[in-house]
Write a protein that holds these residues in place. Sequence first.
Motif, mmCIF file in Angstrom:
data_model
loop_
_atom_site.group_PDB
_atom_site.id
_atom_site.type_symbol
_atom_site.label_atom_id
_atom_site.label_comp_id
_atom_site.label_asym_id
_atom_site.label_seq_id
_atom_site.Cartn_x
_atom_site.Cartn_y
_atom_site.Cartn_z
ATOM 1 N N ALA A 60 0.842 -1.205 0.000
ATOM 2 C CA ALA A 60 0.000 0.000 0.000
ATOM 3 C C ALA A 60 0.874 1.249 0.000
ATOM 4 N N LEU A 61 1.940 1.236 0.813
ATOM 5 C CA LEU A 61 2.812 2.420 0.924
ATOM 6 C C LEU A 61 3.561 2.700 -0.376
ATOM 7 N N ALA A 62 3.881 1.636 -1.128
ATOM 8 C CA ALA A 62 4.641 1.796 -2.375
ATOM 9 C C ALA A 62 3.850 2.567 -3.429
ATOM 10 N N THR A 63 2.549 2.662 -3.254
ATOM 11 C CA THR A 63 1.746 3.422 -4.210
ATOM 12 C C THR A 63 1.732 4.914 -3.848
ATOM 13 N N GLU A 64 2.521 5.271 -2.817
ATOM 14 C CA GLU A 64 2.570 6.654 -2.320
ATOM 15 C C GLU A 64 1.157 7.191 -2.057
ATOM 16 N N PRO A 65 0.463 6.511 -1.132
ATOM 17 C CA PRO A 65 -0.939 6.841 -0.887
ATOM 18 C C PRO A 65 -1.108 8.145 -0.113
ATOM 19 N N LYS A 66 -2.312 8.680 -0.205
ATOM 20 C CA LYS A 66 -2.673 9.849 0.602
ATOM 21 C C LYS A 66 -3.637 9.471 1.717
ATOM 22 N N VAL A 67 -4.204 8.273 1.613
ATOM 23 C CA VAL A 67 -5.054 7.757 2.686
ATOM 24 C C VAL A 67 -5.026 6.234 2.630
ATOM 25 N N LEU A 68 -5.016 5.611 3.818
ATOM 26 C CA LEU A 68 -4.905 4.150 3.913
ATOM 27 C C LEU A 68 -6.152 3.552 4.536
ATOM 28 N N LEU A 69 -6.654 2.480 3.931
ATOM 29 C CA LEU A 69 -7.759 1.716 4.499
ATOM 30 C C LEU A 69 -7.209 0.340 4.882
ATOM 31 N N LEU A 70 -7.285 -0.002 6.148
ATOM 32 C CA LEU A 70 -6.681 -1.250 6.614
ATOM 33 C C LEU A 70 -7.755 -2.153 7.204
ATOM 34 N N ASP A 71 -7.938 -3.329 6.593
ATOM 35 C CA ASP A 71 -8.979 -4.247 7.048
ATOM 36 C C ASP A 71 -8.375 -5.345 7.919
ATOM 37 N N GLU A 72 -8.496 -5.185 9.207
ATOM 38 C CA GLU A 72 -8.028 -6.150 10.212
ATOM 39 C C GLU A 72 -6.575 -6.580 10.006
ATOM 40 N N PRO A 73 -5.650 -5.629 10.043
ATOM 41 C CA PRO A 73 -4.230 -5.977 9.843
ATOM 42 C C PRO A 73 -3.666 -6.885 10.938
ATOM 43 N N LEU A 74 -4.351 -6.981 12.085
ATOM 44 C CA LEU A 74 -3.833 -7.820 13.173
ATOM 45 C C LEU A 74 -4.446 -9.216 13.184
ATOM 46 N N ALA A 75 -5.327 -9.491 12.223
ATOM 47 C CA ALA A 75 -6.044 -10.772 12.232
ATOM 48 C C ALA A 75 -5.081 -11.953 12.217
ATOM 49 N N GLY A 76 -5.312 -12.902 13.105
ATOM 50 C CA GLY A 76 -4.545 -14.142 13.132
ATOM 51 C C GLY A 76 -3.122 -14.027 13.608
#
Length: 249
Positions: free
Chosen positions: A160-176
Amino acid sequence: MSALVTTSLVKRFGGVQATDNVSLTVESGQLHAIIGPNGAGKSTLIGQLAGEIKPDAGSIELFGNNVTAQSVVARANMGLARTYQITQLAKEFTALDNVLLAANAKASSNFRFWASAHADTKAVDQSLAALAKVGLLDAKDRTVGELGHGEQRQLEIAMALATEPKVLLLDEPLAGMSQGESAAMIALLKSLKGRYPMLLVEHDMDAVFQLADCVSVLVYGRIIATGAPDEIRSNADVRAAYLGDEVNA
Ligand code: ADP
Ligand code: MG
């Protein structure tokens, strides 16, 4: 200006009201968390923000522009990046390959009139910088299959960061994740906080209350409360509807 605004967003799947008049604002520079039980409509909401799911009613603004009718690609080009609840990595490829894929997908649409070598150099630089940000630079030549689960989830953030984003949407990054993996991810999210506005969907209460500037509680598609972590923790409706005995504050 707010990073993301939804106004009375509605999405039905047959008889299920997955998104029920959701009005939500993600302020610039803030980490806004969405919590709610399984099936509350969290992933459906992210899908609509990203443009993968078409809402039945309501609108979505990205940095002040109405993007409700815009494609996934158009929103990505405006700086929207997301991660998925289930990992979407190419397992037999290296960490760097995966990040390059993400960076190139963005670069090729932005720089299609440039010499491809130029675009490639930029993509490689972006990819290495993104791997460094998530602490995976040393693992760049390992295949995804050789990475641990926690590292794979960090790699998805790097994509996601490599696309040089301006806003991040994170869906359960801690899952599992194991406790150690969670701690590493929470530290990573803390390091990104303030640099990117983020919408974080998460099940792990401790993480949410540590990280979020603002928390919205989603139950049966409806936001029942939005506020600072302390307000949400002590909100009677929230405790009754969702937190139950999980929070003994
Ligand atoms: P969460 O991410 O909060 O667990 P979801 O957004 O995945 O919730 O799902 C919300 C509700 O919508 C659930 O009842 C789910 O079964 C339903 N749902 C989600 N996606 C679809 C779909 N593609 N088709 C039919 N029902 C769906
Ligand atoms: Mg979900």
